[in-house]
Design a protein around this motif. Structure first.
Motif, PDB file in Angstrom:
ATOM      1  N   ASP A  48       0.833  -1.198   0.000  1.00 33.10           N
ATOM      2  CA  ASP A  48       0.000   0.000   0.000  1.00 33.10           C
ATOM      3  C   ASP A  48       0.873   1.255   0.000  1.00 33.10           C
ATOM      4  O   ASP A  48       2.041   1.205   0.354  1.00 33.10           O
ATOM      5  CB  ASP A  48      -0.966  -0.040   1.195  1.00 33.10           C
ATOM      6  N   CYS A  93      -6.529   5.212   5.670  1.00 26.07           N
ATOM      7  CA  CYS A  93      -6.220   3.794   5.465  1.00 26.07           C
ATOM      8  C   CYS A  93      -6.763   2.906   6.573  1.00 26.07           C
ATOM      9  O   CYS A  93      -6.241   1.823   6.777  1.00 26.07           O
ATOM     10  CB  CYS A  93      -4.704   3.601   5.370  1.00 26.07           C
ATOM     11  N   HIS A 142      -6.338  -0.749   0.402  1.00 22.81           N
ATOM     12  CA  HIS A 142      -5.053  -0.137   0.753  1.00 22.81           C
ATOM     13  C   HIS A 142      -5.220   1.296   1.235  1.00 22.81           C
ATOM     14  O   HIS A 142      -4.525   1.744   2.121  1.00 22.81           O
ATOM     15  CB  HIS A 142      -4.062  -0.165  -0.411  1.00 22.81           C
ATOM     16  N   THR A 143      -6.108   2.018   0.609  1.00 22.53           N
ATOM     17  CA  THR A 143      -6.476   3.339   1.105  1.00 22.53           C
ATOM     18  C   THR A 143      -7.887   3.592   0.623  1.00 22.53           C
ATOM     19  O   THR A 143      -8.333   3.017  -0.371  1.00 22.53           O
ATOM     20  CB  THR A 143      -5.482   4.418   0.650  1.00 22.53           C
ATOM     21  N   GLY A 157      -3.910   0.615  -3.942  1.00 19.85           N
ATOM     22  CA  GLY A 157      -3.883   2.047  -3.637  1.00 19.85           C
ATOM     23  C   GLY A 157      -3.756   2.904  -4.884  1.00 19.85           C
ATOM     24  O   GLY A 157      -3.780   4.122  -4.806  1.00 19.85           O
TER      25      GLY A 157
END
Lengths: 514, 403
Positions: A293, A320, A460-461, A493
């Motif tokens: 990430d 996140c 991942h985010t 991400g």
């Protein structure tokens, strides 16, 4: 001379896809995976002797383009013939059953509304479709290629026709709750349909932002948004990707955790030159592609001091924190759910949009919900290899569970949540508790340590409008290249985002091969 | 800091301007009550007459309070690396007890601010600048864990002493050896129970020093300095005289020559160091510093505008004038940022942003000036100057000439 053209950090599906495309073009590629198995959040783990589960338990929008390009079927991938029906569980046994072509268990009005709803969403999803598998234009860079992508997007939307385009622009950032209220009366149906827009994000039905986008994103793929379990399970897909990558010539090393991305510095500036492993081994390559990430990549593996100030702070501010926990139950037999003949669908426990909303309220103030909502499947009914003969696995995504609750994830907090989950399940499947041979609860915090993903976040985010498209994960790194020459991103991400989809790995490889 | 409005029933207590450590002495000397403000401090625009104070700077010596100037102490093993990444110059080359002029930029290479860095120890640096910078420093520290940043602004009493008799005044005050202090050097002297730090720095382009001491000794230091300077023509000066002196020296001023990048609203209403003729501050030998990539592009492309020193015909200050490529004023090529009649140089001088490609052509300024309420217009020829308008040898000489 470097031994490798490219080192890919992480053998998640995007890392394997990126590696496979690069290796197919003749690059010498090394994939380094920290865990003992490939696949990241989709890797199959034995959580109890003889019982396996993967965090990602269904497939909804895996890229058909990747399946075809990498000839995944010849590498052992068996796409599901039909998607699973989505079942909105009702305690009285009068369930709402949602298929791609229709819905049962609701009024006639809702049935016809559902067809209108499907048609509209389908149209919007198709309009957006070409843009997920494409590098997004860089704002401020008005090169012909990038302007063309902008132009195409505008044209696709315009070609929807005036009414549909206006409708798309209207609903694009609408809260799920409003969208559902516009179409349906049945609360179970509203909650079940909201699920796919919300799961994996810090979003409740009443949150305006990216829920509709997430829904349209998940409507790509073979089953138009239907969830499926492939013939050989999720594990079969990961193995096929692994085989495709290695057959193309990529090397994949497991149990090889990267602790550092090495940056050389000279009067010519910076360059990513290699990686360092936990045991101190250093491996050099012409370029490094990180499937980890963005926060882990930039702040831990690279280090903020090698970045520019505003960029590093934007990465630091990425949201996140995961909000989905995973429950795995090893069961002695098939559980029986009230009013369900055979529990081989995707079952959703959320009686109404407010059930989701209130569970979210608990989580946003730092507690796992008193009344958890969840999505569960019994994957061993599709893929018998997941449990010993006659026995089964129950796999559930539980919303909304914070990564760092008040007081932390103590043993007491964990067992209290597990108890609530089992109680909730028992209400819908009386007798289930007696079938439980073993229970594993993975909080987002556990997912973080198990799969090396910040916040245990699926995407991942956060998949949110400020972190989407040419803003994903943030500008200056949204076209897979990063401010550091030789360093690329290829994970969830990056555009288009997370889930078992493959877009980031595909797009990153094409960007590198440009 | 003391405040005249500490009275607890003052409903505006938090809004009142703060008093600097020297206020007790400065206030009675401000005969015109000509106060403005700087960073929340009451600050003299002038004390008696701006031009008189300007002539003190150029002919005797004069003091300027720099308590409101922002001062940050950055200490720890990561301090040099953090600053080196933040500013465009190579800080690692700076020796202990030396000062360097620096600027720092956004990721896009637009100038956030300029200031000075004092190296006070291997791992100890003081950064000074005109505007508060703590938020930027904190952002810059991400990734550098082994350091601390302290805002020292109110914990130093700081006074600038500028002018040809400044060294003589300090010698009279008993600072033996100060004559050997080179430009941008730092020396430390005992003063009562405190340590008096003296740097040979300033903002006038003339011989001058800056004095730094614990606030408890501020008044005692002021008194000692003014006693020593009595026969050296010492006098306080304010913002107006500073602005005259710095323009003659060719120094830039925020909100005049440049807009701090973090405060502009319009895209590219800020400037790069190259536009401000500060390319010499940008050290591309350093592998990494903030804005490097953007600045490299800017260097290779060449800045669209360049800050230029102009000598303008006539005697009408060209304040706010637009610049043209010809006398007919048909094609705009830039604008004046600061302008004045320079009494020392006896010239009509200005700093201006001029399109780089037009620098070697004719430059004309359209000047509006007023005589008894009526405005007049004049178009004057401008000549580009490469050197500072005012750069006396004494500013660099060590030891400086005696008085």
């Amino acid at each position: 001379m470097n031994s490798y053209d490219t080192i890919v950090i992480g053998a998640g599906h995007n890392g394997l896809i990126c590696a496979a495309y690069l290796a197919k073009q003749g690059q010498r590629v090394l994939v380094l995976e920290a865990s003992a198995a490939p696949g990241g959040l989709a890797s199959a783990r034995e959580f109890h002797p003889g019982f396996k589960a993967s965090v990602a338990h269904t497939i909804s929008h895996f890229s058909p383009r990747v399946v075809e390009d990498l000839q995944l079927q010849s590498h052992g991938y068996q796409p599901a013939i039909a998607p699973l029906p989505t079942i909105g569980l009702n305690l009285d046994g009068e369930h709402v059953v949602i298929g791609v072509d229709g819905v049962t268990g609701v009024s006639d009005d809702d049935k016809s509304s559902y067809l209108r709803y499907r048609a509209a969403m389908q149209k919007f999803a198709r309009a957006l479709e070409p843009f997920w598998m494409k590098t997004m234009p860089r704002i401020g860079n008005n090169s012909p290629g990038e302007m063309l992508t902008f132009g195409q997007l505008g044209l696709r939307l315009r070609r929807l026709g005036k009414e549909d385009m206006l409708e798309f622009l209207r609903v694009a950032t609408l809260p799920m709750r409003d969208l559902m209220d516009e179409y349906f009366d049945n609360k179970h149906l509203q909650a079940a349909l909201s699920w796919d827009g919300l799961v994996g994000s810090k979003l409740a039905p009443r949150s305006p932002n990216s829920a509709v986008f997430a829904l349209l994103y998940r409507m790509l793929g073979d089953h138009n948004g239907g969830h499926a379990i492939p013939g050989t399970g999720i594990e079969g897909l990961i193995n096929a990707l692994l085989n495709a990558a290695t057959a193309a010539g990529a090397q994949v090393r497991l149990n090889a955790p990267v602790t550092k991305i090495c940056i050389s510095q000279s009067e010519d500036g910076q360059q990513a030159t290699g990686v360092e492993l936990a045991d101190g081994e250093k491996i050099t390559a012409t370029r490094i592609v990180s499937c980890a990430d963005p926060q882990r990549t930039f702040l831990q593996l690279v280090g903020a001091r090698y970045l520019e100030i505003e960029f590093a702070n934007r990465i630091q501010r990425l949201r996140c924190e995961g909000y989905v926990a995973k429950l795995h139950l090893a069961l002695g037999d098939v559980p029986s759910f009230v009013g369900v003949d055979r529990p081989d669908g995707r079952m959703i426990i959320a009686s109404e949009p407010d059930a989701l909303e209130f569970a979210f309220d608990d989580a946003k103030y730092g507690a796992a919900s008193e009344n958890p909502v969840m999505e569960l499947v019994i994957p061993s009914l599709q893929d018998a290899s997941m449990a010993p003969a006659g026995q089964h696995v129950l796999s559930a995504n539980v919303m909304y569970v914070p990564a760092s609750p008040k007081g932390g994830w103590t043993d007491a907090a964990r067992s209290a949540l597990l108890e609530r989950l089992l109680t909730t399940l028992e209400r819908h499947a009386p007798g289930l508790r007696e079938l439980v041979l073993h229970a594993e609860l993975l909080t987002p915090h556990d997912l973080e340590s198990l799969h090396h993903v910040t916040g245990g976040h699926w995407h991942h985010t956060e998949f949110a409008v400020d972190q989407l498209l040419m803003m994903r994960p943030t500008y200056e790194a949204a076209q897979y290249g990063t401010p550091i020459p030789g360093l690329y991103l290829c994970g969830a991400g990056s555009h288009p985002g997370g889930g078992l989809m493959g877009g980031p790995g595909f797009n990153a490889a094409h960007e590198i091969l440009k | 800091m003391t405040s005249e409005a500490i009275a607890h029933n003052d409903p505006f207590a938090g809004e009142r301007l703060k008093h600097s450590h020297f206020h007790e002495r400065q206030a009675p000397m401000n005969l015109r009550d000509a106060w403005s403000s700087w960073n929340g401090f009451k600050f003299a625009d002038y004390y008696y007459d701006a031009e008189y104070e300007y002539f003190c700077i150029r002919n005797t010596c004069a003091t300027y309070g720099i308590c409101p100037m922002q001062k940050y102490m950055i200490s720890g093993p990561d301090a040099v690396a953090m600053l080196d990444r933040m500013v465009t110059r190579d800080v690692s080359k700076l020796k202990v007890d030396r000062v360097t002029y620096v600027c720092w930029c956004t990721d896009e290479g637009r100038m956030v601010d300029d200031g000075t860095i004092f190296r006070l120890g291997e791992d100890r640096f003081m950064l000074t600048c005109g505007s508060p910078c703590l938020a930027w420093l904190r952002k810059s520290c991400l990734g550098f864990d082994d350091l601390s940043v302290e805002d020292m602004t109110e914990r130093y009493a700081a006074l600038s002493l500028q002018g040809p008799t400044s060294c003589a005044t300090l010698l009279t005050m008993g600072l033996d050896g100060i004559e050997n202090l080179k430009p941008f050097g730092v020396m430390h002297f005992p003063f009562n129970d405190a340590s008096l730090m003296v740097s040979r720095t300033g903002f006038t382009g003339d011989l001058g020093y800056e004095l730094w001491i614990d606030p408890s000794q501020a008044i005692a230091m002021w008194d000692a300095l003014y006693a020593a300077g009595e026969h050296h023509g010492i006098h306080p000066y304010g913002e107006a005289a500073t602005n005259m002196a710095r323009l003659e020296a060719g120094f830039i001023m925020p909100d005049m020559e440049f807009s701090e990048a973090l405060k502009t609203i319009h895209f590219q209403h800020d400037q790069t160091p190259f536009e401000l003729n500060l390319g010499w501050l940008v050290d591309f030998k350093k592998p990494h510093f903030n804005g490097r990539r953007a600045l490299l592009e800017e260097r290779d492309r060449g800045p669209r505008y360049t800050l230029t020193k102009l000598d303008i015909e006539g005697n009408k200050p060209a304040e706010g004038a637009i610049l043209y490529s010809g006398k007919r004023c048909s094609k705009e090529i830039g604008y004046i940022t600061s302008a004045m009649w320079s009494p020392s140089v006896k010239a009509n001088i200005a700093l201006a942003m001029v399109e780089t490609s037009m620098l070697d052509r004719e430059i004309w300024a359209e000047i509006y000036y007023q005589k008894e309420l009526r405005y007049y217009r004049k178009v004057a020829r401008c000549e580009v100057k490469d050197k500072p308008f005012w750069a006396p040898a004494r500013a660099r000489a060590t030891p400086p000439p005696a008085f």
